[in-house]
Design a protein around this motif. Structure first.
Motif, PDB file in Angstrom:
ATOM      1  N   THR A 187       0.845  -1.196   0.000  1.00 17.10           N
ATOM      2  CA  THR A 187       0.000   0.000   0.000  1.00 17.10           C
ATOM      3  C   THR A 187       0.877   1.241   0.000  1.00 17.10           C
ATOM      4  O   THR A 187       1.891   1.298   0.691  1.00 17.10           O
ATOM      5  CB  THR A 187      -0.900   0.000   1.245  1.00 17.10           C
ATOM      6  OG1 THR A 187      -1.634  -1.229   1.273  1.00 17.10           O
ATOM      7  CG2 THR A 187      -1.857   1.165   1.237  1.00 17.10           C
ATOM      8  N   GLY A 188       0.469   2.243  -0.762  1.00 23.45           N
ATOM      9  CA  GLY A 188       1.258   3.462  -0.827  1.00 23.45           C
ATOM     10  C   GLY A 188       1.069   4.348   0.389  1.00 23.45           C
ATOM     11  O   GLY A 188       2.014   4.760   1.042  1.00 23.45           O
ATOM     12  N   LEU A 189      -0.191   4.623   0.738  1.00 20.63           N
ATOM     13  CA  LEU A 189      -0.486   5.584   1.808  1.00 20.63           C
ATOM     14  C   LEU A 189      -1.814   5.208   2.459  1.00 20.63           C
ATOM     15  O   LEU A 189      -2.844   5.149   1.790  1.00 20.63           O
ATOM     16  CB  LEU A 189      -0.558   6.990   1.227  1.00 20.63           C
ATOM     17  CG  LEU A 189      -0.585   8.167   2.190  1.00 20.63           C
ATOM     18  CD1 LEU A 189       0.733   8.268   2.961  1.00 20.63           C
ATOM     19  CD2 LEU A 189      -0.810   9.465   1.423  1.00 20.63           C
ATOM     20  N   GLY A 190      -1.779   4.950   3.749  1.00 15.32           N
ATOM     21  CA  GLY A 190      -3.017   4.628   4.456  1.00 15.32           C
ATOM     22  C   GLY A 190      -3.514   3.243   4.108  1.00 15.32           C
ATOM     23  O   GLY A 190      -2.856   2.245   4.351  1.00 15.32           O
ATOM     24  N   GLY A 191      -4.690   3.189   3.516  1.00  9.16           N
ATOM     25  CA  GLY A 191      -5.297   1.913   3.156  1.00  9.16           C
ATOM     26  C   GLY A 191      -6.719   2.111   2.674  1.00  9.16           C
ATOM     27  O   GLY A 191      -7.106   1.660   1.606  1.00  9.16           O
ATOM     28  N   ARG A 192      -7.497   2.821   3.445  1.00 11.91           N
ATOM     29  CA  ARG A 192      -8.918   3.018   3.123  1.00 11.91           C
ATOM     30  C   ARG A 192      -9.113   3.589   1.729  1.00 11.91           C
ATOM     31  O   ARG A 192      -9.999   3.146   0.975  1.00 11.91           O
ATOM     32  CB  ARG A 192      -9.554   3.943   4.178  1.00 11.91           C
ATOM     33  CG  ARG A 192     -11.042   4.209   3.983  1.00 11.91           C
ATOM     34  CD  ARG A 192     -11.599   4.981   5.161  1.00 11.91           C
ATOM     35  NE  ARG A 192     -11.036   6.327   5.248  1.00 11.91           N
ATOM     36  CZ  ARG A 192     -11.605   7.414   4.715  1.00 11.91           C
ATOM     37  NH1 ARG A 192     -12.744   7.305   4.047  1.00 11.91           N
ATOM     38  NH2 ARG A 192     -11.040   8.595   4.858  1.00 11.91           N
ATOM     39  N   GLY A 201      -4.076  11.998   9.245  1.00 13.90           N
ATOM     40  CA  GLY A 201      -4.642  12.410  10.521  1.00 13.90           C
ATOM     41  C   GLY A 201      -3.570  12.675  11.555  1.00 13.90           C
ATOM     42  O   GLY A 201      -2.464  12.152  11.476  1.00 13.90           O
ATOM     43  N   ASP A 202      -3.920  13.474  12.556  1.00 14.27           N
ATOM     44  CA  ASP A 202      -2.932  13.933  13.524  1.00 14.27           C
ATOM     45  C   ASP A 202      -2.872  13.088  14.787  1.00 14.27           C
ATOM     46  O   ASP A 202      -2.225  13.463  15.767  1.00 14.27           O
ATOM     47  CB  ASP A 202      -3.192  15.398  13.891  1.00 14.27           C
ATOM     48  CG  ASP A 202      -4.603  15.613  14.441  1.00 14.27           C
ATOM     49  OD1 ASP A 202      -5.342  14.605  14.599  1.00 14.27           O
ATOM     50  OD2 ASP A 202      -4.957  16.767  14.705  1.00 14.27           O
ATOM     51  N   SER A 203      -3.537  11.958  14.798  1.00 15.42           N
ATOM     52  CA  SER A 203      -3.488  11.077  15.960  1.00 15.42           C
ATOM     53  C   SER A 203      -3.241   9.646  15.514  1.00 15.42           C
ATOM     54  O   SER A 203      -3.548   9.271  14.376  1.00 15.42           O
ATOM     55  CB  SER A 203      -4.802  11.146  16.753  1.00 15.42           C
ATOM     56  OG  SER A 203      -5.850  10.527  16.025  1.00 15.42           O
ATOM     57  N   ALA A 237      -4.368   4.643  12.441  1.00 15.63           N
ATOM     58  CA  ALA A 237      -4.684   3.215  12.529  1.00 15.63           C
ATOM     59  C   ALA A 237      -5.990   2.897  11.806  1.00 15.63           C
ATOM     60  O   ALA A 237      -6.103   1.864  11.131  1.00 15.63           O
ATOM     61  CB  ALA A 237      -4.780   2.792  13.992  1.00 15.63           C
ATOM     62  N   PHE A 238      -6.973   3.787  11.921  1.00 20.56           N
ATOM     63  CA  PHE A 238      -8.252   3.564  11.230  1.00 20.56           C
ATOM     64  C   PHE A 238      -8.067   3.532   9.715  1.00 20.56           C
ATOM     65  O   PHE A 238      -8.653   2.699   9.021  1.00 20.56           O
ATOM     66  CB  PHE A 238      -9.258   4.660  11.608  1.00 20.56           C
ATOM     67  CG  PHE A 238     -10.555   4.563  10.850  1.00 20.56           C
ATOM     68  CD1 PHE A 238     -11.494   3.612  11.188  1.00 20.56           C
ATOM     69  CD2 PHE A 238     -10.804   5.412   9.772  1.00 20.56           C
ATOM     70  CE1 PHE A 238     -12.687   3.498  10.466  1.00 20.56           C
ATOM     71  CE2 PHE A 238     -11.992   5.313   9.051  1.00 20.56           C
ATOM     72  CZ  PHE A 238     -12.929   4.349   9.406  1.00 20.56           C
ATOM     73  N   GLU A 239      -7.253   4.451   9.198  1.00 21.79           N
ATOM     74  CA  GLU A 239      -7.006   4.478   7.752  1.00 21.79           C
ATOM     75  C   GLU A 239      -6.359   3.166   7.284  1.00 21.79           C
ATOM     76  O   GLU A 239      -6.667   2.666   6.207  1.00 21.79           O
ATOM     77  CB  GLU A 239      -6.107   5.661   7.391  1.00 21.79           C
ATOM     78  CG  GLU A 239      -6.758   7.016   7.549  1.00 21.79           C
ATOM     79  CD  GLU A 239      -7.949   7.219   6.629  1.00 21.79           C
ATOM     80  OE1 GLU A 239      -7.918   6.719   5.483  1.00 21.79           O
ATOM     81  OE2 GLU A 239      -8.922   7.879   7.063  1.00 21.79           O
ATOM     82  N   LYS A 240      -5.473   2.605   8.108  1.00 22.42           N
ATOM     83  CA  LYS A 240      -4.787   1.364   7.736  1.00 22.42           C
ATOM     84  C   LYS A 240      -5.742   0.171   7.750  1.00 22.42           C
ATOM     85  O   LYS A 240      -5.846  -0.565   6.770  1.00 22.42           O
ATOM     86  CB  LYS A 240      -3.623   1.085   8.696  1.00 22.42           C
ATOM     87  CG  LYS A 240      -2.655   2.224   8.932  1.00 22.42           C
ATOM     88  CD  LYS A 240      -1.745   2.501   7.782  1.00 22.42           C
ATOM     89  CE  LYS A 240      -0.707   3.569   8.147  1.00 22.42           C
ATOM     90  NZ  LYS A 240       0.149   3.948   7.017  1.00 22.42           N
TER      91      LYS A 240
END
Length: 399
Positions: A136-141, A167-169, A174-177
């Motif tokens: 994955t390049g960036l994040g996931g979602r 995101g800043d937290s 983690a949610f994006e992943k």
């Protein structure tokens, strides 16, 4: 001719990062949806994605399978991102893809990463690989690779990086992943802290999916077999081995695993590129990866020198003290790449004396003439790849 096609793809970088799946889905559809009949594994996480992908691919190759490997970014040539059994895609297929889908790429306004992802999947299908490992390049979602209908998700360690996008937290990141995990999938995951595990469990409430975490300790039968530097690679090794056990209809013997670990080569991950003075190249660019680099450096005997350059969107404030205590000398440099710190700007982060050598070629060339038994680490960015390739006359194409 190939220069024109590569330059065309690279011009797409000026469109920046585009999150969302629609353009990739449209481009894959134009390519006759190669992802729908391509067996694949998707790798998400912050650090270790490339290493874990490469370890999985090498073990499967040693087991006799034809394995596609898609990673990012490249160090010197775009071709490095797309490999089959370690061999980078040839110019011929890049030309063919661009010629065939140039019009579609322009019509749907694809980004560079979207186009390269489609190229990788198209190429792997065309060459009839048995399986493709897709980083994955960036994040996931909202990442292009999430369009590829993989049967298994692998999640490496998660830490703060790309906060301006993800995101800043740590919870948001983690949610994006984990949002790359779809129904009826298994996610093989690194051991995370309780905060990240809660994000994962909350996400799973709405999904018919499972997360399986790796054991705390590696199998003693395979310990110390991995041919990559750094203790942090043990976690990536454990992830790779657990992931392989979940691949349907594949036969992998213990001897294949051992051979795959012992023969793995993955550039720019504390990669030794010269002996005495010992020169290493590492793409550490965030707090967690610099911690791993410092851990390795502290285990080495002799003087330690760091050649450092970094992009402005990387936050390294919390690592400055550790860098200063680990390295006897710090040399700051820069590239002409967009959003790169000027050496003078970077110098303001440091309390102790640093040296500036603005030209990265000069900084790297000088490293070759350090005293015997000195350890020189070139780190901070994959953009140093072309300079290292030029100075040391090495290629990153084939592994």
């Amino acid at each position: 001719m190939i220069k024109d096609h590569i330059n065309y793809l690279l011009t797409l970088e000026s469109k920046g990062i585009k999150l969302g799946l629609d353009r990739t889905l449209d481009l894959l559809k134009a390519c006759n949806n190669p992802e729908k009949s391509l067996k694949s594994i998707q790798i998400v996480g912050t650090n270790g994605k490339g290493s874990t992908s490469a370890i999985i691919a090498n073990i499967l190759k040693c087991a006799g399978y034809k394995v596609g490997l898609y990673t990012s970014p490249h160090l010197n040539r775009v071709n490095e991102r797309i490999r089959i059994n370690g061999i980078a895609i040839s110019d011929k297929y890049i030309i063919e893809f661009v010629n065939e889908y140039y019009k579609t790429i322009n019509e749907i306004n694809s980004s560079f990463f979207e186009a390269i992802t489609a190229l990788a999947v198209w190429y792997f299908k065309k060459k009839n690989v048995d399986i493709a490992i897709l980083e994955t390049g960036l994040g996931g979602r909202l990442d292009s690779v999430t369009c590829c209908e993989s049967e298994l998700l692998v999640c490496t360690s998660i830490s703060k990086d790309h906060q301006h996008i993800l995101g800043d937290s740590i919870e948001k990141i983690a949610f994006e992943k984990i949002s790359a995990l779809k129904d009826n999938m298994v996610c093989v995951s690194a051991k995370h802290n309780l905060i990240i595990k809660k994000v994962f469990s909350d996400y799973l409430r709405n999904k018919n999916a499972v997360v399986e975490y790796i054991d705390s300790e590696p199998d003693k039968n395979i310990l110390n077999r991995l041919a990559l530097n750094g203790q942090h690679q043990l976690e990536n090794q454990m992830l790779a081995i657990k992931a392989i056990s979940h691949i349907s209809n594949f036969t992998i013997k213990d001897s294949d695993i051992k051979k795959g670990l012992e023969s793995i080569a993955w550039p720019a991950r504390i990669q030794k590129i010269q002996n005495n003075p010992y020169i290493y190249f590492d793409v550490a660019h965030n707090e967690a990866s610099f911690m791993s680099l410092c851990d390795f450096a502290n285990m080495q005997k002799g003087e330690k020198i760091l050649i450092l350059g970094i992009q402005k969107n990387k936050i390294i404030n919390n690592i400055i003290n550790i860098l200063e205590s680990t390295f006897d000398k710090i040399i700051l440099t820069q590239t002409n790449t967009r959003n790169f710190y000027k050496a003078e700007q970077l110098q303001k982060f440091f309390k102790k004396k640093t040296t500036i050598i603005k030209d990265p070629n000069n900084a790297i060339e000088n490293a070759q003439f350090a005293k015997e038994n000195t350890n020189v680490f070139i780190a901070g960015s994959h953009y140093f790849g072309k300079h290292i390739s030029n100075v040391f006359k090495i290629s990153f194409d084939n592994i």
